[in-house]
Design an enzyme around this catalytic site. Structure first.
Site, PDB file in Angstrom:
ATOM      1  N   PRO A   1       8.556  11.044   0.716  1.00 37.06           N
ATOM      2  CA  PRO A   1       9.373  11.752   0.998  1.00 37.06           C
ATOM      3  C   PRO A   1       8.477  13.665   1.907  1.00 37.06           C
ATOM      4  O   PRO A   1       9.288  13.298   3.255  1.00 37.06           O
ATOM      5  CB  PRO A   1      10.794  11.953   0.441  1.00 37.06           C
ATOM      6  CG  PRO A   1      10.434  11.057  -0.605  1.00 37.06           C
ATOM      7  CD  PRO A   1       8.988  10.932  -1.030  1.00 37.06           C
TER       8      PRO A   1
ATOM      9  N   THR B   1       5.862  -1.050   3.183  1.00 34.67           N
ATOM     10  CA  THR B   1       5.967  -2.315   4.210  1.00 34.67           C
ATOM     11  C   THR B   1       5.679  -2.612   2.527  1.00 34.67           C
ATOM     12  O   THR B   1       5.106  -3.031   1.638  1.00 34.67           O
ATOM     13  CB  THR B   1       4.553  -2.447   4.178  1.00 34.67           C
ATOM     14  OG1 THR B   1       5.020  -1.912   5.990  1.00 34.67           O
ATOM     15  CG2 THR B   1       4.642  -3.804   5.286  1.00 34.67           C
TER      16      THR B   1
ATOM     17  N   GLY C   1      16.297  -7.399  33.421  1.00 31.35           N
ATOM     18  CA  GLY C   1      17.269  -7.060  34.303  1.00 31.35           C
ATOM     19  C   GLY C   1      18.464  -7.527  33.072  1.00 31.35           C
ATOM     20  O   GLY C   1      17.797  -6.788  32.230  1.00 31.35           O
ATOM     21  N   GLY C   2      19.096  -7.426  33.225  1.00 28.00           N
ATOM     22  CA  GLY C   2      21.250  -7.123  32.296  1.00 28.00           C
ATOM     23  C   GLY C   2      20.478  -8.149  30.810  1.00 28.00           C
ATOM     24  O   GLY C   2      21.105  -7.848  29.774  1.00 28.00           O
TER      25      GLY C   2
ATOM     26  N   GLY D   1       3.737  12.636   5.262  1.00 28.71           N
ATOM     27  CA  GLY D   1       3.233  11.082   5.655  1.00 28.71           C
ATOM     28  C   GLY D   1       2.115  11.424   6.236  1.00 28.71           C
ATOM     29  O   GLY D   1       1.288  10.940   6.045  1.00 28.71           O
TER      30      GLY D   1
ATOM     31  N   SER E   1       2.614   6.820   2.117  1.00 28.95           N
ATOM     32  CA  SER E   1       3.971   7.672   1.760  1.00 28.95           C
ATOM     33  C   SER E   1       4.698   8.362   0.998  1.00 28.95           C
ATOM     34  O   SER E   1       5.342   7.247   0.618  1.00 28.95           O
ATOM     35  CB  SER E   1       4.067   7.032   3.420  1.00 28.95           C
ATOM     36  OG  SER E   1       3.657   6.603   4.385  1.00 28.95           O
TER      37      SER E   1
ATOM     38  N   PHE F   1       0.974  -0.953   0.259  1.00 30.67           N
ATOM     39  CA  PHE F   1       0.075   0.145   0.176  1.00 30.67           C
ATOM     40  C   PHE F   1       0.464   1.048  -0.396  1.00 30.67           C
ATOM     41  O   PHE F   1       1.635   1.187   0.693  1.00 30.67           O
ATOM     42  CB  PHE F   1      -0.839  -0.222   1.541  1.00 30.67           C
ATOM     43  CG  PHE F   1      -1.798   0.768   1.758  1.00 30.67           C
ATOM     44  CD1 PHE F   1      -3.205   1.067   1.053  1.00 30.67           C
ATOM     45  CD2 PHE F   1      -1.609   1.854   2.030  1.00 30.67           C
ATOM     46  CE1 PHE F   1      -4.444   1.657   1.040  1.00 30.67           C
ATOM     47  CE2 PHE F   1      -1.861   3.319   2.444  1.00 30.67           C
ATOM     48  CZ  PHE F   1      -3.485   3.276   1.590  1.00 30.67           C
TER      49      PHE F   1
ATOM     50  N   GLU G   1       0.370   4.032   9.504  1.00 27.44           N
ATOM     51  CA  GLU G   1      -0.513   3.661   9.358  1.00 27.44           C
ATOM     52  C   GLU G   1      -1.488   4.830  10.385  1.00 27.44           C
ATOM     53  O   GLU G   1      -2.403   4.173  10.983  1.00 27.44           O
ATOM     54  CB  GLU G   1      -1.586   2.504   9.573  1.00 27.44           C
ATOM     55  CG  GLU G   1      -0.702   1.221   8.686  1.00 27.44           C
ATOM     56  CD  GLU G   1      -1.616   0.160   8.790  1.00 27.44           C
ATOM     57  OE1 GLU G   1      -2.783  -0.281   8.743  1.00 27.44           O
ATOM     58  OE2 GLU G   1      -1.344  -0.637   7.692  1.00 27.44           O
TER      59      GLU G   1
END
Ligand code: CAA
Length: 379
Positions: free
Chosen positions: A128, A158, A339-340, A131, A126, A123, A363
């Protein structure tokens, strides 16, 4: 009011869950790393009916309702948001629009292979410099009698390279503003149509996002969707439904991250007990689960309204606005719970956090959703 799913809806959800676990999970980290489009997996999704779920079976679709689509999108997105955006665009931006507004010839020629998953659609709205401000199309479709001459550039598309059928929005008569815009069906391979550079993205890295260039592409008149000047209305109506797909994608990203955090919290020990026994973690889990349920209800409500053929634009914007925020909040917290370990690729949550961000942008950004919602409120 009935909150129960039908047997068919449960079967669709379970099939999508099974597929995601067995076919999408293996290799998802590598595909993200290498920015590799899940071509094989998408092909199988087509065979299972996930690429044209709501399309009438006479055009090769699954004939399912939008609620089933939300359920399937959530399950696929829990594991691989790159695969699910391809699925969402094909289902709700391309197939839905073609089925609702296309001619019988267009449905035979283009909808059938898209609904069966044999071909992938894109589709192309958009640009440059256009948008959010979608009426400011610079791409032109000059009326040449029996065909249009298409010139311009589209950005962030996409399925940009993997698609073979493209719905391209372009300006025919600038003086007429949005009423001078058309949507044309463009095929890959048409002279003058070139797929441009692939974007190197923060998230959904397995999805192929490209710019597209059109130079004097001759598009036959019979490839226009709807009456002359219907293109902008077509794009807006299609996006109303598309936003249910992206809201469900956001929901899936959030619930995928939550399920990982829940499981991890039961395994990981700190201060002599599983971290799930610490209130700091319990409160995080409670917030995540509550927000996810609220997002799911909004998605299902929008889908239900669409299935009932009632106005659903405001609800789909609300679902996308809220679910995408939940996706961001929940994935950040899921990384925190880990965590990590949450900061390294092996544990999946860092990818889900990166994937979440785009759901607030494509979208229609969250700010655009607020425009759509408030306009409806103030009507
Ligand atoms: N549904 C149906 N019709 C609509 C509509 C909607 N949601 N929104 C507007 N319209 C109609 C209006 O009724 C109006 O028609 P009339 O003149 O006949 O009344 C016409 O469209 C023009 O509307 P506006 O005057 O309101 O237009 P606007 O310039 O003010 O813009 C906007 C409205 C809501 C901001 C719109 O431009 C918009 O939605 N922008 C965002 C675009 C967007 O979502 N882009 C995403 C790109 S696609 C993508 O991301 C796909 C992908 O690959 C994942």
């Amino acid at each position: 009011m009935n909150f129960e799913l039908t047997e068919e809806q449960i079967a669709v959800r379970d099939a999508a869950r099974e597929f995601a676990q067995t076919e999408l999970l293996p290799g998802v980290i590598e595909r993200d790393d290498k920015q590799e489009f899940p071509a094989e997996q998408i092909k199988k999704m087509g065979e299972l009916g996930f690429m044209g779920m709501m399309v009438d079976p006479k055009y090769g679709g699954g004939g399912m309702d939008t609620v089933s689509y939300v359920l399937a999108m959530e399950e696929i997105s829990k594991i691989d948001a790159s695969a699910s955006v391809c699925m969402s665009v094909n289902n709700s931006l391309v197939c839905w629009g073609l089925e609702k507004f296309g001619t019988e010839e267009q449905k035979e020629k283009y909808l059938k292979p898209l609904a069966s998953g044999e071909k992938i659609g894109a589709f192309c709205l958009s640009e440059p410099e256009a948008g959010s401000d979608a009426t400011s199309q610079k791409t032109t479709a000059e009326d040449k009698g029996d065909h249009y001459l298409l010139n311009g550039t589209k950005n962030w598309i996409t399925n940009g390279n993997s698609a073979s059928i493209y719905l391209v929005i372009a300006q025919t008569d600038r003086e007429k503003g949005h009423k001078g815009i058309n949507c044309l069906i463009v095929e890959k391979g048409m002279d003058g149509f070139v797929v441009g550079k692939k974007e190197d993205k923060l998230g959904i890295r397995g999805s192929d996002t490209h710019s597209l260039m059109f130079t004097d592409v001759k598009v036959p008149k019979e490839n226009r969707i709807g009456e002359d000047g219907f293109g902008f209305k077509f794009a807006m109506s299609t996006l109303n439904g598309g936003r249910i797909g992206i809201a469900s994608q956001a929901l899936g990203i959030a619930s995928g991250a939550y399920e990982l955090a829940l499981a991890y919290s039961k395994e990981r020990k700190a201060f002599g007990k599983p971290i799930s026994q610490h209130q700091a973690i319990q409160f995080k889990l409670a917030d995540m689960a509550t927000e996810i349920d609220a997002a799911r209800l909004l998605c299902l409500q929008a889908a239900y309204l669409k299935d009932q053929k009632k106005d659903f634009g405001k609800q789909s914007a609300m679902a996308k606005l809220y679910a995408s925020k939940v996706a961001m909040d929940v994935t950040v917290e899921a990384v925190q719970v880990h965590g990590g370990y949450g900061y390294v690729k092996e544990y999946h949550v860092e990818r889900l956090m990166r994937d979440a961000k785009i759901t607030q942008i494509y979208e229609g950004t969250s700010e655009i959703q607020k425009i759509v919602i408030s306009r409806e409120l103030l009507k």
